[in-house]
Design an enzyme around this catalytic site. Structure first.
Site, PDB file in Angstrom:
ATOM      1  N   ASP A  67       0.818  -1.216   0.000  1.00 54.22           N
ATOM      2  CA  ASP A  67       0.000   0.000   0.000  1.00 54.22           C
ATOM      3  C   ASP A  67       0.853   1.267   0.000  1.00 54.22           C
ATOM      4  O   ASP A  67       2.069   1.221   0.222  1.00 54.22           O
ATOM      5  CB  ASP A  67      -0.965  -0.011   1.202  1.00 54.22           C
ATOM      6  CG  ASP A  67      -0.315  -0.484   2.496  1.00 54.22           C
ATOM      7  OD1 ASP A  67       0.928  -0.411   2.593  1.00 54.22           O
ATOM      8  OD2 ASP A  67      -1.035  -0.914   3.415  1.00 54.22           O
ATOM      9  N   ASP A 136      -7.966  -2.828  13.437  1.00 52.22           N
ATOM     10  CA  ASP A 136      -9.322  -3.114  12.958  1.00 52.22           C
ATOM     11  C   ASP A 136      -9.353  -4.366  12.076  1.00 52.22           C
ATOM     12  O   ASP A 136     -10.352  -4.628  11.412  1.00 52.22           O
ATOM     13  CB  ASP A 136      -9.896  -1.903  12.208  1.00 52.22           C
ATOM     14  CG  ASP A 136      -9.107  -1.557  10.943  1.00 52.22           C
ATOM     15  OD1 ASP A 136      -8.093  -2.226  10.652  1.00 52.22           O
ATOM     16  OD2 ASP A 136      -9.506  -0.614  10.234  1.00 52.22           O
ATOM     17  N   HIS A 138      -7.340  -4.988   9.515  1.00 54.93           N
ATOM     18  CA  HIS A 138      -6.959  -4.820   8.112  1.00 54.93           C
ATOM     19  C   HIS A 138      -5.637  -5.499   7.785  1.00 54.93           C
ATOM     20  O   HIS A 138      -4.753  -5.637   8.626  1.00 54.93           O
ATOM     21  CB  HIS A 138      -6.962  -3.338   7.676  1.00 54.93           C
ATOM     22  CG  HIS A 138      -5.870  -2.473   8.211  1.00 54.93           C
ATOM     23  ND1 HIS A 138      -6.069  -1.134   8.499  1.00 54.93           N
ATOM     24  CD2 HIS A 138      -4.558  -2.706   8.483  1.00 54.93           C
ATOM     25  CE1 HIS A 138      -4.934  -0.604   8.908  1.00 54.93           C
ATOM     26  NE2 HIS A 138      -4.007  -1.533   8.914  1.00 54.93           N
ATOM     27  N   GLU A 143      -9.718  -2.079   4.778  1.00 55.35           N
ATOM     28  CA  GLU A 143     -10.487  -1.767   5.976  1.00 55.35           C
ATOM     29  C   GLU A 143     -11.748  -2.641   6.038  1.00 55.35           C
ATOM     30  O   GLU A 143     -12.103  -3.282   5.036  1.00 55.35           O
ATOM     31  CB  GLU A 143     -10.855  -0.279   5.949  1.00 55.35           C
ATOM     32  CG  GLU A 143      -9.650   0.660   5.876  1.00 55.35           C
ATOM     33  CD  GLU A 143      -8.831   0.726   7.169  1.00 55.35           C
ATOM     34  OE1 GLU A 143      -8.652  -0.310   7.835  1.00 55.35           O
ATOM     35  OE2 GLU A 143      -8.356   1.830   7.510  1.00 55.35           O
TER      36      GLU A 143
HETATM   37  C1  GLP Z   1      -0.360  -0.060   8.411  1.00 57.53           C
HETATM   38  C2  GLP Z   1      -0.179  -0.899   7.168  1.00 57.53           C
HETATM   39  C3  GLP Z   1      -0.505  -2.361   7.432  1.00 57.53           C
HETATM   40  C4  GLP Z   1       0.157  -2.824   8.712  1.00 57.53           C
HETATM   41  C5  GLP Z   1      -0.302  -1.993   9.860  1.00 57.53           C
HETATM   42  C6  GLP Z   1       0.255  -2.478  11.197  1.00 57.53           C
HETATM   43  O1  GLP Z   1      -1.683   0.278   8.629  1.00 57.53           O
HETATM   44  N1  GLP Z   1      -0.978  -0.445   6.081  1.00 57.53           N
HETATM   45  O2  GLP Z   1      -0.056  -3.139   6.338  1.00 57.53           O
HETATM   46  O3  GLP Z   1      -0.156  -4.176   8.943  1.00 57.53           O
HETATM   47  O4  GLP Z   1       0.144  -0.666   9.594  1.00 57.53           O
HETATM   48  O5  GLP Z   1       0.987  -1.498  11.800  1.00 57.53           O
HETATM   49  P1  GLP Z   1       1.864  -1.677  13.114  1.00 57.53           P
HETATM   50  O6  GLP Z   1       2.895  -2.706  12.817  1.00 57.53           O
HETATM   51  O7  GLP Z   1       2.438  -0.317  13.295  1.00 57.53           O
HETATM   52  O8  GLP Z   1       0.934  -2.096  14.178  1.00 57.53           O
END
Ligand code: GLP
Length: 263
Positions: A67, A136, A138, A143
């Site tokens: 992403d 959430d 994802h 989402e």
């Molecule tokens: C972002 C990314 C996700 C990732 C998530 C987790 O939202 N788009 O791909 O899994 O962060 O983040 P963290 O590792 O900071 O909890």
């Protein structure tokens, strides 16, 4: 799906990086699907370490990130391109021309998803997709209610994601409200999927994703539909899993995991 529970985040990270590096040894022209977020920073540090000290060779590897924020150019330090260069690409011998992210400043926002999908196909598809999970549920930025058949496209981010990610911006209000993300269907096309989940704040959502029903309300639950997924977690994230003993038994007895048990 297999679940591997390691004693702490550091051990979970090391195992994730080792699995990636071992697959790269077996297939030097691996196409990796890569993820961002705080959890992955340690994985990329470990891969850089394996490159420096054990000669892990990325020269033929390719990568596609999940992403990118819409509106952030690559030189913006909150863009995922900047993150990837900083945490991984500048620290290993991957050819930057073989590293791909959706273009956050694409002129034609509707054409960017199909363009990215085609680039993945042209590279031969993703051999291994690395994933984290959002609070959430994802994966990427899929989402809640993202179609389980979705492909790369624009997505509006939820207030929960905004709360989780905006502290990473100097000015939290600068966080874009939209992003490009591979779809759930794109992710499920990967030949192998490795999801890394650490920390107590992910325990509830992890249990829903792994042991709950498959539902578009928790995009990560769609991984139950894939035939080759390993979910690597630490003890803190595993506290709400009902099948812990069974998962540990599999890890101790499945021959595939023999080389990794002593890590
Ligand atoms: C972002 C990314 C996700 C990732 C998530 C987790 O939202 N788009 O791909 O899994 O962060 O983040 P963290 O590792 O900071 O909890």
């Amino acid at each position: 799906m297999e679940v591997i529970i390691r004693p702490d985040a550091q051990a979970a990270v090391k195992l994730t990086a080792k699995i990636m590096a071992d697959d790269l040894i077996k297939k030097p022209d691996m196409v990796f699907g890569l993820a961002t977020g705080r959890t992955m920073e340690a994985v990329y540090a470990e891969l850089a370490n394996l490159h420096r000290n054990c000669g892990t060779d990325f020269s033929l590897a390719k990568s596609f990130n999940l992403d990118e924020y819409i509106g952030l150019p690559s030189e913006d330090k909150n863009s995922y391109r900047y993150y990837m260069n900083y945490h991984l690409f500048n620290n290993v011998n991957i050819d930057l021309r073989n590293t791909h992210l959706p273009n956050g400043i694409a002129e034609d926002l509707d054409a960017e998803g199909p363009r990215y999908e085609q680039a993945i196909v042209d590279a031969g598809g993703i051999d291994m997709q690395l994933l984290g999970i959002g609070c959430d549920g994802h994966i990427g930025f899929n989402e809640p209610l993202s179609s389980l058949a979705s492909r790369t496209r624009q997505k509006a981010l939820t207030p929960e994601t905004y709360e989780q990610n905006s502290p990473l911006f100097d000015n939290p209000e600068d966080m874009p409200k939209r992003a490009f993300t591979m779809g759930v269907g794109t992710i499920l096309d990967a030949k192998r999927i490795v999801m890394l989940v650490t920390g107590a704040e992910k325990a509830d959502v992890l249990a829903k994703a792994v042991e709950g029903p498959v539902t578009s309300m928790i995009s990560a639950s769609a991984l139950q539909l894939h035939s080759r997924v390993v979910v690597i977690v630490d003890e803190e994230a595993a506290t709400k899993l009902e099948g812990k003993d069974y998962y540990n038994w599999i890890f101790q007895n499945e021959p595939e995991w023999e080389p990794y048990r002593s890590m």
